[in-house]
Design an enzyme around this catalytic site. Sequence first.
Site, PDB file in Angstrom:
ATOM      1  N   HIS A  14      -6.157   4.443   6.918  1.00  0.00           N
ATOM      2  CA  HIS A  14      -5.172   5.629   6.017  1.00  0.00           C
ATOM      3  C   HIS A  14      -5.398   6.879   7.835  1.00  0.00           C
ATOM      4  O   HIS A  14      -6.297   7.039   8.075  1.00  0.00           O
ATOM      5  CB  HIS A  14      -5.624   5.867   4.785  1.00  0.00           C
ATOM      6  CG  HIS A  14      -5.285   4.606   4.263  1.00  0.00           C
ATOM      7  ND1 HIS A  14      -4.227   4.911   3.361  1.00  0.00           N
ATOM      8  CD2 HIS A  14      -5.544   3.325   3.730  1.00  0.00           C
ATOM      9  CE1 HIS A  14      -4.314   3.602   2.039  1.00  0.00           C
ATOM     10  NE2 HIS A  14      -4.659   2.768   3.269  1.00  0.00           N
ATOM     11  N   HIS A  31      -7.823  -2.187   8.524  1.00  0.00           N
ATOM     12  CA  HIS A  31      -6.728  -1.105   8.041  1.00  0.00           C
ATOM     13  C   HIS A  31      -7.456   0.074   8.065  1.00  0.00           C
ATOM     14  O   HIS A  31      -8.566   0.600   7.163  1.00  0.00           O
ATOM     15  CB  HIS A  31      -7.205  -1.991   6.015  1.00  0.00           C
ATOM     16  CG  HIS A  31      -6.484  -1.486   5.228  1.00  0.00           C
ATOM     17  ND1 HIS A  31      -4.649  -1.734   4.973  1.00  0.00           N
ATOM     18  CD2 HIS A  31      -5.725  -0.630   4.777  1.00  0.00           C
ATOM     19  CE1 HIS A  31      -4.433  -1.548   4.266  1.00  0.00           C
ATOM     20  NE2 HIS A  31      -5.341  -0.125   3.954  1.00  0.00           N
ATOM     21  N   ASP A  71       0.703  -1.196   0.318  1.00  0.00           N
ATOM     22  CA  ASP A  71      -0.160  -0.541  -0.154  1.00  0.00           C
ATOM     23  C   ASP A  71       0.864   1.337   0.050  1.00  0.00           C
ATOM     24  O   ASP A  71       0.694   1.891  -0.850  1.00  0.00           O
ATOM     25  CB  ASP A  71      -1.189   0.106   1.368  1.00  0.00           C
ATOM     26  CG  ASP A  71      -2.542   1.420   0.898  1.00  0.00           C
ATOM     27  OD1 ASP A  71      -2.162   1.263   0.424  1.00  0.00           O
ATOM     28  OD2 ASP A  71      -3.137   0.812   1.901  1.00  0.00           O
ATOM     29  N   CYS A 129      -3.264   9.081  -1.382  1.00  0.00           N
ATOM     30  CA  CYS A 129      -4.551   8.405  -1.583  1.00  0.00           C
ATOM     31  C   CYS A 129      -4.240   9.617  -3.098  1.00  0.00           C
ATOM     32  O   CYS A 129      -3.922  10.228  -3.636  1.00  0.00           O
ATOM     33  CB  CYS A 129      -5.473   9.226  -0.652  1.00  0.00           C
ATOM     34  SG  CYS A 129      -6.954   8.782  -0.801  1.00  0.00           S
TER      35      CYS A 129
END
Lengths: 316, 316
Positions: free
Chosen positions: B218, B216, B21, B249
């Site tokens: 962000h 998970h 990621d 992002c």
Amino acid sequence: MQNFASPPQRDVALREVGLRDGLQIHPTFMPTQAKLAWIRAEAAAGMPEIEVTSYVPPKLIPQFADAEEVSRLALRVPGLTVAALIPNARGAQRGIELGVHKLNFVMSVSRTHNLKNVRREREDSVADFRAIRALCDALPPERRPVLGGGLSTALGCSYEGRIPAADVVRYAAQLAEAGADEIVVADTVGYSGPAQVREVFRLVMAEVAPLPVAAHFHDTRGLGIANALAALDCGVRAFDASLAGMGGCPFAPGATGNIVMDDLCFLMASMGLRTGVDLERLLAVRDIVRAALPDIDMYGGVARAGLPRLDTGVLR
Amino acid sequence: MQNFASPPQRDVALREVGLRDGLQIHPTFMPTQAKLAWIRAEAAAGMPEIEVTSYVPPKLIPQFADAEEVSRLALRVPGLTVAALIPNARGAQRGIELGVHKLNFVMSVSRTHNLKNVRREREDSVADFRAIRALCDALPPERRPVLGGGLSTALGCSYEGRIPAADVVRYAAQLAEAGADEIVVADTVGYSGPAQVREVFRLVMAEVAPLPVAAHFHDTRGLGIANALAALDCGVRAFDASLAGMGGCPFAPGATGNIVMDDLCFLMASMGLRTGVDLERLLAVRDIVRAALPDIDMYGGVARAGLPRLDTGVLR
């Protein structure tokens, strides 16, 4: 229909401390008119209370050489509660003469930190606080400021390390008994995590109830907003923060300062808690500060990424 | 006395996703040997599981052109659970041939995001997952990978905005019924706050129990660690994060990526939860990545400020 003059309904009180805690160790003097522009703009965004300065000797902290003028100008901003930090009775006297709405007395729970910061034993700080309470009580009610009792290094100290929760409770009880209008528990050096926050705030709140207990966190090690959530879960409804997380830590060069007001405001909005602050207008205040202090570090997730789409349901 | 060969006791499983990621949208290719150095060092710091790559066509994401080699090399690291992301059955086949320990299937709860990301309806993604489960079940048990069922955009979507909790529960139930070994609920674009986290995780956990549910997050808007706390409070015991919060992002230029592994590790330590990860050794891994990718943005409070004094009691 809401009355035109009624204040907005709030579930949580946010208090801007960037002009004091954020600027305190910043080497560049922020011009008084820029400070005022910041205060005005943030008050217009709905911030109910701003700690505008600190009544300490200008020789100690040159950033606050304009404390009197900033206070006088801030008092002209409609609807704003003007607060100032005071370390002792001399500071309180200055605040009373200026007529600020709130005096934020601060002492350290860590004996070493209190000795270094205000050069006295903690018991002498409590005695100072009693004298300040008496000063305030001698005033007619309409001139009497709200008197906050702040406990710095309550969740850790760079000199002493761990601070026993019992010590925080003891000094909270003493300030409450001495007539504090609220107790502020501060993680001055950003040592704490949510488990300790929950433990200490629950104990302090139980001890001083129904006196309100406010939280003052630094984001030094990335846990500041999580600590705010932990305090919120305990029932805390008043939070200090600084716009863009300005400020630092004298004990950790390169470290960040207070928790980011903009992100804290987003946290509250995401939880459906009303603050009365317009987050978009608050974010715009960053530009005013940036223009005046191009060299200051600014932080904040919302400012970097922007707000989520309006129909997300995140902002209830 | 602890047995020499016994694994460390853990209360919470941390899983490094920075190599996937964190690197996914980074324009510079990280050399395979540097990826391996990162994996080795972080595994040596005690990280139990690392998502080392993604089995997508290299044309789509050039960063993962070395997916096979990285996987093979990572499998030589002792004690490490090697995971890889898979968007479909073709990816699963690659992972099975390589022999990785865990396949992290991912689909989006947002229909629009799923259509854009994997070019199929959500129902077709669930059907893919069933096929992947069958592929795994056809293997002898000793070669059978753990199969995770990931739900991205579960807490908000840049296209659709709000995602109904009922949709998350529905697809979690479908993946569970189809044989997922764990469900991963992901705030892919960093829209969520703790209230939504609590609501959605409680519903999903109740629906799929006793299947484990991992988180998970962000840190796009500064609430990532607070969201982790909220999930922890719900009983979540497995968390994805990326070293130094690397990543971004695609929908918010300049935004940060996953929550910062180092700060998450500090959060857990501050709460007395064992992760098996040595935080100081973890922090040192940042230097390895920095040397290989000087242009990548790194975040993290603990890295900036340093750990608190050892006798603070914060790290229990």
